[in-house]
Structures are given as C-alpha cells and as structure tokens.
Design a protein around this motif. Structure first.
Motif, PDB file in Angstrom:
ATOM      1  N   UNK A  65      40.278  24.908  41.950  1.00 19.60           N
ATOM      2  CA  UNK A  65      41.253  24.263  41.102  1.00 19.60           C
ATOM      3  C   UNK A  65      40.769  24.254  39.707  1.00 19.60           C
ATOM      4  N   UNK A  66      39.610  25.076  39.713  1.00 22.16           N
ATOM      5  CA  UNK A  66      39.202  25.237  38.264  1.00 22.16           C
ATOM      6  C   UNK A  66      40.182  25.937  37.347  1.00 22.16           C
ATOM      7  N   UNK A  67      40.394  25.663  36.086  1.00 21.13           N
ATOM      8  CA  UNK A  67      41.500  26.480  35.329  1.00 21.13           C
ATOM      9  C   UNK A  67      40.763  27.194  34.071  1.00 21.13           C
ATOM     10  N   UNK A  68      39.385  26.715  33.749  1.00 18.98           N
ATOM     11  CA  UNK A  68      38.863  27.251  32.538  1.00 18.98           C
ATOM     12  C   UNK A  68      37.387  27.366  32.899  1.00 18.98           C
ATOM     13  N   UNK A  76      30.746  23.831  39.396  1.00 19.64           N
ATOM     14  CA  UNK A  76      29.562  24.504  39.966  1.00 19.64           C
ATOM     15  C   UNK A  76      28.580  23.590  39.799  1.00 19.64           C
ATOM     16  N   UNK A  77      28.276  22.548  39.003  1.00 17.51           N
ATOM     17  CA  UNK A  77      27.240  21.380  38.679  1.00 17.51           C
ATOM     18  C   UNK A  77      27.245  20.669  40.005  1.00 17.51           C
ATOM     19  N   UNK A  78      28.190  20.587  40.785  1.00 22.54           N
ATOM     20  CA  UNK A  78      28.098  19.808  41.835  1.00 22.54           C
ATOM     21  C   UNK A  78      27.813  20.709  43.127  1.00 22.54           C
ATOM     22  N   UNK A  82      23.449  26.085  49.276  1.00 23.68           N
ATOM     23  CA  UNK A  82      22.711  27.256  49.218  1.00 23.68           C
ATOM     24  C   UNK A  82      22.901  27.931  47.690  1.00 23.68           C
ATOM     25  N   UNK A  83      21.802  28.344  47.092  1.00 24.69           N
ATOM     26  CA  UNK A  83      21.833  28.797  45.760  1.00 24.69           C
ATOM     27  C   UNK A  83      22.557  30.151  45.736  1.00 24.69           C
ATOM     28  N   UNK A  84      23.531  30.274  44.783  1.00 23.49           N
ATOM     29  CA  UNK A  84      24.356  31.586  44.830  1.00 23.49           C
ATOM     30  C   UNK A  84      24.566  31.821  43.023  1.00 23.49           C
ATOM     31  N   UNK A  85      24.594  33.378  43.131  1.00 22.97           N
ATOM     32  CA  UNK A  85      25.492  33.811  41.951  1.00 22.97           C
ATOM     33  C   UNK A  85      27.040  33.547  42.033  1.00 22.97           C
ATOM     34  N   UNK A  86      27.557  32.939  41.169  1.00 21.39           N
ATOM     35  CA  UNK A  86      28.788  32.723  40.956  1.00 21.39           C
ATOM     36  C   UNK A  86      29.263  33.513  39.814  1.00 21.39           C
ATOM     37  N   UNK A  87      30.544  34.266  40.010  1.00 18.19           N
ATOM     38  CA  UNK A  87      30.990  35.041  39.065  1.00 18.19           C
ATOM     39  C   UNK A  87      32.390  34.595  38.607  1.00 18.19           C
ATOM     40  N   UNK A  88      32.817  34.632  37.270  1.00 22.36           N
ATOM     41  CA  UNK A  88      34.005  33.987  36.888  1.00 22.36           C
ATOM     42  C   UNK A  88      34.795  35.032  36.166  1.00 22.36           C
ATOM     43  N   UNK A  89      36.157  34.896  36.400  1.00 23.21           N
ATOM     44  CA  UNK A  89      37.181  35.723  35.677  1.00 23.21           C
ATOM     45  C   UNK A  89      38.622  34.773  35.416  1.00 23.21           C
ATOM     46  N   UNK A  90      39.187  34.944  34.318  1.00 15.28           N
ATOM     47  CA  UNK A  90      40.322  34.287  34.350  1.00 15.28           C
ATOM     48  C   UNK A  90      41.572  35.271  33.539  1.00 15.28           C
ATOM     49  N   UNK A  91      42.634  34.699  33.561  1.00 11.57           N
ATOM     50  CA  UNK A  91      43.710  35.442  32.982  1.00 11.57           C
ATOM     51  C   UNK A  91      43.720  35.639  31.628  1.00 11.57           C
TER      52      UNK A  91
END
Length: 358
Positions: A65-68, A76-78, A82-91
C-alpha cells in the motif's frame, strides 16, 4: 547479508521439544544449546537472526500500500525477515533501490566469515533500519541487480563476504545501456537472455572461436585442475570449494601472464591449458549444442521412483538456453522461478515471466 555466525563452544543446556504428530504420540526432540545458540554439531553453536521469533515478520501490507518513496522506505524499515534487494518504481517516473533485513553489528575486524574459537564475537545488536543503504533516481536511468555486490567498501559495516559474480549484472547493464526505449515485450525477452559475459571473456582468453558448450567444458576443466593445484597440501579437495564470486579469480588466473604463473608456483601455463583443453575435448558433450547439454528434467512427486508412474506424471525433458551465469539463470538442477514485468502505462498487462516454462 551474512546473518549467521558459528561458535566453537561447549553445550550449556539441553532443551527438550515435543513435536505434535496427528494420530501418533508426540515426538521428542532434544536440542543442545551453547551460550550463543543451538548446537548444529557437538561443540558448534549457531547464532542466526531467524532464531529469534521477534525477527520473523514481513510488512507485506505496508509494502503493497506504499504510495511514494517515503512510505516505501517506512514499510521497508519494518522488514526484519530475510535480507533482500528491494527495487522501487512509481508512476511519476522515479526508480529506487534499498537493502532490507537485519545486519548484525559485529566486533571490529569480524566480518562473520570465520568460526569464532574464543569467548568473544557476540553480536552487539543490529544496524538501525534508517542506516540501510538506498538509492533513488540514479543518473544512469536504470537500476540493475543480480545477486552481485550492491554495497561497496565505503559502507562502514561488514555485510557479507560472499556475492555472486558480475556476469549476469554486467549483461543486464550492457543490454539496458544499448537501448533507450523499453517495452514490456522487450523486458520479457531480456529476462530470457542466455548470454554470459563471463563465458565470453574466458573464451576470448583461453579458447577463442568455441561454442558455448565448449567454453563451459573448458571452464570446468580449468577450474577443477587449478583448484587441485591451489589446494595441494591442504585437507580440501576441489569439490569442497564453493564460493559464488569465484568468476573474478578464475578470470584473473586465465588472463595472468605465464611468468606470473611460474612466480606463484603454478608451473607452465601453456602446458596446463593444453591439458585442460584435452580434458574438455574428451567429454561426450564437446560437439553437442548447449540446450541439449543444459537439459532440465523435472520429476513429479509420484514419479520420483521411476516406473509407470514416472512415465505417466513426469513431464518431458526441457532443453533450455541460459546458464548459471546468464540473466536467464537456468541449469539442469536449478533456476529462478519467476520474474515480474510491470508496464506502468497499462498495469493490467503486468505479467510473471516463468523462465522454466511451467
């Protein structure tokens, strides 16, 4: 990240657990514990982030539900799983990356790669989530990760000593940089790319003009024989050595001058390479196309033991492109399960790429 440490120590207590079994009496399971955790072998205790139930949570709802960028990072702070690479993209055209999970705070000089033999080495908590490395809108205009090293030496805390090689991520970057227009279809094709920059570089150095199959056979012979020489006098055999980032030293050894080989005691490089080439050419796979060699045989649970059930339930063998060092990371025994492709101009066209073809 490296979230496990081993400690050579005596057991301090014995914990008895009971595992409920439907229709049968509970099973009794005894676990010896040392000061740093359960003992995986007598005299060897394990500390692991996952052994603390408080660390086993993933903020799925907050992430979805993240918007920005700000709310994405709060979610992601929560992430304590398991440790992961998280990638982000928005409109709005923003892209980003960050690392998640728990990074143990170890004593100075301790990177977690060795068994602790003395009384020290106890973790001093975890790195605060807001100090985890992150990146927003890089100047390259893209972000590429493929289990390669994403956190450099300027980061003040040891993360891990084992990263995958750079073959896959180098291929991704090369392909992304070659085009400025990417559609969902082109991105899906990229996920199925079977090229390997490592094999190309090694082939140019050792045996130019060979097929992918022949490059792989030469690589295996070169690696095995070189490890046999390097491990001479130790208790280890070449089959005991496993490190994801081995591409770098294999390529460095292949590119080293004959004088450097003699200087470090590896002997005559030309004779060594000739022996490796002969070993590779003796393989029955030398003249076969790579998809035939890189064959995947999947077994249904009912067909594991062969016979009529195997004929009925096991799917036919699948000849596949790709390799363990390709974007399409597929071999006959393992491979990535899926990749997501999202077109922000039409979210209904989001798809999961299943490289195995299930």
């Amino acid at each position: 990240t490296d979230v496990q440490d081993l400690y050579r120590e005596s057991a301090a207590e014995l914990r008895v657990e009971h595992i409920a079994v439907k229709g049968s009496p509970p099973l009794e399971f005894r676990v010896a514990h040392g000061p740093h955790g359960p003992q995986v072998r007598p005299g060897l205790s394990l500390t692991w982030t996952a052994l603390d139930p408080h660390n086993l949570r993933v903020p799925s709802r907050a992430l979805t539900t993240a918007t920005d960028w700000a709310s994405f990072n709060r979610a992601a702070d929560g992430w304590l799983g398991p440790a992961m690479n998280l990638v982000y993209a928005d409109d709005q055209g923003h892209i980003g990356w960050r690392a998640t999970g728990l990074i143990p705070k170890r004593e100075p000089g301790d990177d977690g790669s060795r068994v602790h033999l003395g009384p020290g080495g106890t973790w001093r908590g975890y790195l605060p989530a807001d100090e985890m490395p992150r990146l927003l809108d890089p100047v390259e205009g893209y972000i590429a990760t493929a289990n390669n090293r994403t956190i450099g030496t300027r980061f003040p805390h040891p993360v891990t000593t084992e990263w995958a090689g750079t073959s896959r991520v180098t291929r991704i970057r090369t392909q992304l940089a070659a085009s400025t227009t990417w559609t969902a279809e082109k991105t899906e094709l990229l996920q199925r790319d079977g090229g390997s920059t490592f094999h190309e570089a090694l082939g140019r150095t050792l045996s130019p003009g060979l097929t992918f199959t022949q490059w792989e056979l030469v690589r295996k012979a070169f690696r095995s024989e070189l490890l046999a020489r390097l491990l001479t006098g130790s208790s280890l055999a070449p089959g005991d050595y496993h490190w994801q980032g081995e591409d770098a030293w294999i390529l460095a050894a292949a590119q080293a001058a004959p004088a450097q080989w003699r200087q470090v005691g590896l002997g005559d490089k030309a004779a060594f390479l000739a022996a490796c080439q002969a070993e590779a050419q003796a393989s029955r796979n030398w003249g076969r196309p790579w998809p035939e060699v890189n064959e995947l045989r999947m077994k249904h649970p009912f067909g594991l033991k062969g016979g009529p059930l195997a004929w009925l339930f096991n799917p036919p063998a699948l000849r596949i492109a790709g390799s363990g060092k390709s974007i399409r990371a597929l071999t006959g025994i393992h491979g990535q399960s899926m990749r997501m492709v999202v077109d922000f101009s039409d979210l209904d066209r989001t798809r999961l790429v299943l490289p195995l073809g299930e």
